[in-house]
Structures are given as structure tokens and as C-alpha cells.
Design a protein around this motif. Structure first.
Motif, PDB file in Angstrom:
ATOM      1  N   SER A 252      24.179  -7.754 -56.468  1.00 20.84           N
ATOM      2  CA  SER A 252      23.332  -6.563 -56.389  1.00 20.84           C
ATOM      3  C   SER A 252      21.877  -6.914 -56.131  1.00 20.84           C
ATOM      4  CB  SER A 252      23.430  -5.747 -57.681  1.00 20.84           C
ATOM      5  OG  SER A 252      22.801  -6.438 -58.754  1.00 20.84           O
ATOM      6  N   ALA A 253      21.505  -8.185 -56.303  1.00 23.43           N
ATOM      7  CA  ALA A 253      20.116  -8.592 -56.083  1.00 23.43           C
ATOM      8  C   ALA A 253      19.702  -8.470 -54.626  1.00 23.43           C
ATOM      9  CB  ALA A 253      19.915 -10.030 -56.561  1.00 23.43           C
ATOM     10  N   VAL A 254      20.689  -8.355 -53.733  1.00 24.72           N
ATOM     11  CA  VAL A 254      20.390  -8.273 -52.304  1.00 24.72           C
ATOM     12  C   VAL A 254      19.606  -7.007 -51.979  1.00 24.72           C
ATOM     13  CG1 VAL A 254      21.418  -8.107 -50.002  1.00 24.72           C
ATOM     14  CG2 VAL A 254      22.401  -9.659 -51.711  1.00 24.72           C
ATOM     15  N   ARG A 255      19.988  -5.893 -52.593  1.00 23.38           N
ATOM     16  CA  ARG A 255      19.283  -4.642 -52.323  1.00 23.38           C
ATOM     17  C   ARG A 255      19.532  -3.650 -53.456  1.00 23.38           C
ATOM     18  NH1 ARG A 255      22.480  -1.638 -47.460  1.00 23.38           N
ATOM     19  NH2 ARG A 255      20.595  -0.402 -47.616  1.00 23.38           N
ATOM     20  N   GLY A 256      18.599  -2.717 -53.639  1.00 20.67           N
ATOM     21  CA  GLY A 256      18.778  -1.667 -54.623  1.00 20.67           C
ATOM     22  C   GLY A 256      18.043  -1.935 -55.929  1.00 20.67           C
ATOM     23  N   THR A 257      18.007  -0.899 -56.773  1.00 22.78           N
ATOM     24  CA  THR A 257      17.336  -0.960 -58.070  1.00 22.78           C
ATOM     25  C   THR A 257      18.359  -1.261 -59.175  1.00 22.78           C
ATOM     26  OG1 THR A 257      17.689   1.396 -58.478  1.00 22.78           O
ATOM     27  CG2 THR A 257      15.697   0.779 -57.258  1.00 22.78           C
ATOM     28  N   ARG A 258      17.871  -1.379 -60.406  1.00 16.85           N
ATOM     29  CA  ARG A 258      18.780  -1.602 -61.537  1.00 16.85           C
ATOM     30  C   ARG A 258      19.717  -0.410 -61.695  1.00 16.85           C
ATOM     31  NH1 ARG A 258      20.041  -4.179 -66.090  1.00 16.85           N
ATOM     32  NH2 ARG A 258      20.536  -2.949 -67.946  1.00 16.85           N
ATOM     33  N   GLN A 259      19.204   0.789 -61.475  1.00 16.26           N
ATOM     34  CA  GLN A 259      20.045   1.986 -61.556  1.00 16.26           C
ATOM     35  C   GLN A 259      21.145   1.935 -60.489  1.00 16.26           C
ATOM     36  OE1 GLN A 259      16.655   2.022 -61.709  1.00 16.26           O
ATOM     37  NE2 GLN A 259      16.594   2.473 -63.930  1.00 16.26           N
ATOM     38  N   ASP A 260      20.783   1.469 -59.293  1.00 12.01           N
ATOM     39  CA  ASP A 260      21.785   1.300 -58.236  1.00 12.01           C
ATOM     40  C   ASP A 260      22.843   0.295 -58.664  1.00 12.01           C
ATOM     41  OD1 ASP A 260      20.511   3.064 -56.470  1.00 12.01           O
ATOM     42  OD2 ASP A 260      19.244   1.476 -55.644  1.00 12.01           O
ATOM     43  N   MET A 261      22.382  -0.795 -59.282  1.00 13.47           N
ATOM     44  CA  MET A 261      23.306  -1.833 -59.721  1.00 13.47           C
ATOM     45  C   MET A 261      24.313  -1.294 -60.727  1.00 13.47           C
ATOM     46  SD  MET A 261      23.935  -4.020 -62.525  1.00 13.47           S
ATOM     47  CE  MET A 261      22.363  -4.308 -63.356  1.00 13.47           C
ATOM     48  N   LEU A 262      23.836  -0.556 -61.719  1.00 17.41           N
ATOM     49  CA  LEU A 262      24.731  -0.020 -62.748  1.00 17.41           C
ATOM     50  C   LEU A 262      25.711   0.984 -62.149  1.00 17.41           C
ATOM     51  CD1 LEU A 262      22.132   0.475 -65.635  1.00 17.41           C
ATOM     52  CD2 LEU A 262      23.881  -1.312 -65.449  1.00 17.41           C
ATOM     53  N   ARG A 263      25.205   1.833 -61.254  1.00 12.91           N
ATOM     54  CA  ARG A 263      26.073   2.817 -60.616  1.00 12.91           C
ATOM     55  C   ARG A 263      27.121   2.137 -59.736  1.00 12.91           C
ATOM     56  NH1 ARG A 263      22.450   5.305 -58.189  1.00 12.91           N
ATOM     57  NH2 ARG A 263      22.693   4.330 -56.147  1.00 12.91           N
ATOM     58  N   ASN A 264      26.697   1.133 -58.968  1.00 13.09           N
ATOM     59  CA  ASN A 264      27.627   0.447 -58.080  1.00 13.09           C
ATOM     60  C   ASN A 264      28.663  -0.359 -58.869  1.00 13.09           C
ATOM     61  OD1 ASN A 264      26.318   1.425 -55.790  1.00 13.09           O
ATOM     62  ND2 ASN A 264      24.937  -0.330 -55.666  1.00 13.09           N
ATOM     63  N   LYS A 265      28.236  -0.926 -59.984  1.00 10.98           N
ATOM     64  CA  LYS A 265      29.185  -1.687 -60.812  1.00 10.98           C
ATOM     65  C   LYS A 265      30.249  -0.762 -61.391  1.00 10.98           C
ATOM     66  CE  LYS A 265      27.723  -3.732 -64.593  1.00 10.98           C
ATOM     67  NZ  LYS A 265      27.181  -4.711 -65.576  1.00 10.98           N
ATOM     68  N   ASP A 266      29.840   0.414 -61.838  1.00  6.65           N
ATOM     69  CA  ASP A 266      30.808   1.393 -62.329  1.00  6.65           C
ATOM     70  C   ASP A 266      31.789   1.784 -61.227  1.00  6.65           C
ATOM     71  OD1 ASP A 266      29.738   1.403 -64.855  1.00  6.65           O
ATOM     72  OD2 ASP A 266      28.528   3.212 -64.551  1.00  6.65           O
ATOM     73  N   MET A 267      31.268   1.933 -59.994  1.00 10.70           N
ATOM     74  CA  MET A 267      32.133   2.286 -58.873  1.00 10.70           C
ATOM     75  C   MET A 267      33.160   1.182 -58.615  1.00 10.70           C
ATOM     76  SD  MET A 267      31.158   2.686 -54.823  1.00 10.70           S
ATOM     77  CE  MET A 267      30.699   0.947 -54.803  1.00 10.70           C
ATOM     78  N   VAL A 268      32.688  -0.079 -58.603  1.00  8.42           N
ATOM     79  CA  VAL A 268      33.593  -1.205 -58.357  1.00  8.42           C
ATOM     80  C   VAL A 268      34.684  -1.246 -59.420  1.00  8.42           C
ATOM     81  CG1 VAL A 268      33.768  -3.730 -58.335  1.00  8.42           C
ATOM     82  CG2 VAL A 268      31.905  -2.596 -57.105  1.00  8.42           C
ATOM     83  N   TYR A 269      34.318  -1.097 -60.677  1.00 10.67           N
ATOM     84  CA  TYR A 269      35.305  -1.143 -61.754  1.00 10.67           C
ATOM     85  C   TYR A 269      36.270   0.044 -61.690  1.00 10.67           C
ATOM     86  CZ  TYR A 269      32.904  -5.019 -64.092  1.00 10.67           C
ATOM     87  OH  TYR A 269      32.371  -6.248 -64.404  1.00 10.67           O
ATOM     88  N   SER A 270      35.797   1.175 -61.158  1.00 10.96           N
ATOM     89  CA  SER A 270      36.706   2.324 -61.031  1.00 10.96           C
ATOM     90  C   SER A 270      37.780   2.063 -59.973  1.00 10.96           C
ATOM     91  CB  SER A 270      35.916   3.588 -60.689  1.00 10.96           C
ATOM     92  OG  SER A 270      35.415   3.547 -59.359  1.00 10.96           O
ATOM     93  N   TYR A 271      37.419   1.338 -58.919  1.00  9.32           N
ATOM     94  CA  TYR A 271      38.402   1.006 -57.885  1.00  9.32           C
ATOM     95  C   TYR A 271      39.260  -0.198 -58.279  1.00  9.32           C
ATOM     96  CZ  TYR A 271      36.345   4.253 -54.510  1.00  9.32           C
ATOM     97  OH  TYR A 271      35.910   5.396 -53.867  1.00  9.32           O
ATOM     98  N   PHE A 272      38.664  -1.101 -59.057  1.00  6.76           N
ATOM     99  CA  PHE A 272      39.387  -2.321 -59.460  1.00  6.76           C
ATOM    100  C   PHE A 272      39.400  -2.422 -60.988  1.00  6.76           C
ATOM    101  CE2 PHE A 272      37.414  -3.328 -55.326  1.00  6.76           C
ATOM    102  CZ  PHE A 272      38.557  -3.634 -54.587  1.00  6.76           C
ATOM    103  N   PRO A 273      40.184  -1.585 -61.669  1.00  6.87           N
ATOM    104  CA  PRO A 273      40.209  -1.614 -63.139  1.00  6.87           C
ATOM    105  C   PRO A 273      40.630  -2.965 -63.704  1.00  6.87           C
ATOM    106  CG  PRO A 273      41.992  -0.251 -62.236  1.00  6.87           C
ATOM    107  CD  PRO A 273      41.081  -0.549 -61.107  1.00  6.87           C
ATOM    108  N   ARG A 274      41.377  -3.730 -62.936  1.00 10.04           N
ATOM    109  CA  ARG A 274      41.778  -5.051 -63.412  1.00 10.04           C
ATOM    110  C   ARG A 274      40.558  -5.964 -63.579  1.00 10.04           C
ATOM    111  NH1 ARG A 274      46.623  -7.916 -60.245  1.00 10.04           N
ATOM    112  NH2 ARG A 274      47.095  -5.697 -60.067  1.00 10.04           N
ATOM    113  N   LEU A 275      39.572  -5.800 -62.701  1.00  8.41           N
ATOM    114  CA  LEU A 275      38.349  -6.581 -62.834  1.00  8.41           C
ATOM    115  C   LEU A 275      37.600  -6.206 -64.109  1.00  8.41           C
ATOM    116  CD1 LEU A 275      36.741  -6.765 -59.276  1.00  8.41           C
ATOM    117  CD2 LEU A 275      38.020  -8.529 -60.490  1.00  8.41           C
ATOM    118  N   HIS A 276      37.624  -4.931 -64.450  1.00  2.00           N
ATOM    119  CA  HIS A 276      36.955  -4.500 -65.686  1.00  2.00           C
ATOM    120  C   HIS A 276      37.624  -5.133 -66.896  1.00  2.00           C
ATOM    121  CE1 HIS A 276      35.890  -1.658 -68.972  1.00  2.00           C
ATOM    122  NE2 HIS A 276      34.707  -1.731 -68.393  1.00  2.00           N
ATOM    123  N   GLN A 277      38.935  -5.244 -66.846  1.00  2.09           N
ATOM    124  CA  GLN A 277      39.656  -5.868 -67.949  1.00  2.09           C
ATOM    125  C   GLN A 277      39.316  -7.358 -68.080  1.00  2.09           C
ATOM    126  OE1 GLN A 277      43.756  -5.112 -67.020  1.00  2.09           O
ATOM    127  NE2 GLN A 277      43.565  -2.887 -67.246  1.00  2.09           N
TER     128      GLN A 277
END
Length: 283
Positions: free
Chosen positions: A129-154
């Protein structure tokens, strides 16, 4: 005197038949390695905005080189675009460095599930996420990634080097999504994975494409899996595009069925041996 409305008809018809806008266009691109070896020879590819397009072909056909000409990763391998142009959202990007292309919205998931093995999945996502975006973008994008890949969240606190091959591939795609891309390029995501994992990952990529409106260019040897999720495909052989059609048409093409979808039943060895002499799409 009454006037007719015929003058408005051409505009209406043009709107109905308008082609979708292109997010990516390769026009007659040629790539040479070490100033000697010609890797791709006049390749032209279009990716409409919001579409999923596959680039198919055997190992060594020029698929990965084509992706690197788009992401700008040729120079570290002593490659160079010597002819043609690469356009992204109508802009010629040939002179841009790889990091500038990422900032425009191009992300390239390399073959081989390359992640930071000593870091956790969560740390991998934060680093990307350091490539682009703010901390808020990072948190939102991480939630999105985990929603598509719940196994990664586990597995988010495990060391990434101990993840399974399928989980590492999910993480590699997740890292790419953290850059907020407009075009996701995947190089052989099915490589070395069991068929059920390939189906799962391709289904998730198709969901991301539909739900996020993310354009996808998919490089694959596994034509069976790829043609199930894309709308159009290109077939590349020996550095040249030799066929372009809808996914449905390519699945029905007898030569594609025989040599890329495993439909060799009833064909003689003599026919297969002389395949290069009789390709119907090259005539």
C-alpha cells in the motif's frame, strides 16, 4: 412544412454501435533482448475498460514479454521495445518508468507467486500500500482484500513463506489490489496449483472484475480455465498474435480444441506432427 427526424438517426445509431473505450492498447509492438533476440514481433492487443481478456499460448511464446512491455519491466532483463507503442487510457507510456506506470494504475502480478516470505500476509499488504494512497485507503483496501480472500484473513499473522501455493497466489493478487489499480495483469496464476484452487482463484478474480470494475489481462497456458472467465482471447505463438476472438468462439475453434483444450481424440499422430503446416488461422 413538416420536417422529418432523419437527421438524428445517424447519431442514435452511432451511439448504439459505439465501441467500448479501451484502457490498454498495444499497437504493433516489437521487443528485442540484448539487441539481438527478437522476442515479440508486431503484437497488437486491445483491452476494453472493465473487461477480462486472456493472452494464451505455449511456454516461450512471448506472453510474459508482452506483459513486461506494458509494466515497464523489460529493462532489468535487457529488453527493449524497438517498434510500436503501448497506450494506457489513451496515453503513450513507452517512456515511463515502472513506478510511474503503477501510479497510473497498472499492476503486474509476476509469475511464481512472489511475496515477502519473511513477512506476514498483513505486513505484505501494508507494504504494497506504500506505493499509493493514504492510511485510510490502506485500511479500506485491506478490508476489501480480506473480503475476497477470507483464507488470507485467517492466516494474516502467519509467516508468508509457510502459506500454501494457493494462499501465496491469493496474497500476490491481494498485494496488487492494494495499489488501487485500474488494470490488473496476471502472469500464469494457475501455475503449479491444483485444479480446484485454480477454479477458486479465477472465480474470485472474475468477482473482482465485476464488482470493482477492474480491467484484467490474464496470461495463461491453461486455456481451459482462462476461457471460462474472460470475454475475449488472443493466441500468441512464436512472438506473434495468430488468433483473436471471443472466448466462446475460441472454445469452439477445432484447432484450439485440439492443441490447447486437449481435444486430440480421433486425430492421428501424423496430423498432430504436421500441425505447424496446416494452421487454419494463419491462412
Amino acid at each position: 412544412m413538416a420536417t422529418d427526424n432523419l437527421t438524428s438517426t445517424p447519431t442514435l445509431m452511432q451511439n448504439q454501435t459505439a465501441e467500448p473505450a479501451l484502457i490498454l492498447s498495444l499497437n504493433n509492438v516489437e521487443v528485442i533482448y540484448d539487441h539481438v533476440s527478437l522476442a515479440i514481433k508486431g503484437v497488437s492487443i486491445d483491452v476494453p475498460q472493465g473487461a477480462m481478456v486472456a493472452l494464451l499460448g505455449a511456454n516461450g511464446a512471448g506472453k510474459s514479454t508482452t506483459l513486461k512491455s506494458i509494466s515497464g519491466l523489460l529493462r532489468p532483463e535487457r529488453g527493449l521495445v524497438t517498434r510500436g507503442e503501448v497506450q494506457f487510457l489513451g496515453q503513450n507510456i513507452d517512456a515511463l518508468a515502472p513506478q510511474e506506470r503503477v501510479k497510473l494504475g497498472i499492476v503486474h502480478v509476476l509469475e511464481g507467486r512472489r511475496v515477502f516470505e519473511h513477512m506476514t500476509p498483513d505486513e505484505n499488504l501494508v507494504a504494497a500500500s506504500a506505493v499509493r494512497g493514504t492510511r485510510q485507503d490502506m485500511l479500506r483496501n485491506k478490508d476489501m482484500v480480506y473480503s475476497y480472500f477470507p483464507r488470507l484473513h485467517q492466516r494474516r499473522t502467519a509467516q508468508s513463506g509457510y502459506l500454501s501455493g494457493g494462499e501465496q497466489q491469493m496474497l500476490a493478487i491481494g498485494r496488487a489490489l492494494m495499489t488501487q489499480p485500474k488494470l490488473l495483469m496476471l502472469d500464469e496464476p494457475s501455475l503449479g496449483l491444483a485444479p480446484f484452487l485454480v477454479a477458486e482463484i479465477f472465480d474470485i478474480v472474475r468477482r473482482i472484475n465485476k464488482e470493482e470494475g477492474l480491467s484484467v489481462l490474464l496470461v495463461e497456458q491453461n486455456a481451459i480455465a482462462a476461457l471460462e472467465v474472460v470475454s475475449h482471447g488472443y493466441l500468441i505463438e512464436n512472438g506473434r498474435v495468430v488468433m483473436h476472438d471471443s472466448a466462446e468462439a475460441m472454445k469452439k475453434n477445432p484447432d484450439i480444441q485440439e492443441f490447447y483444450l486437449g481435444g486430440t481424440e480421433g486425430r492421428s499422430f501424423h496430423d498432430i506432427k504436421h500441425y505447424s503446416r496446416r494452421k487454419r488461422w494463419l491462412t
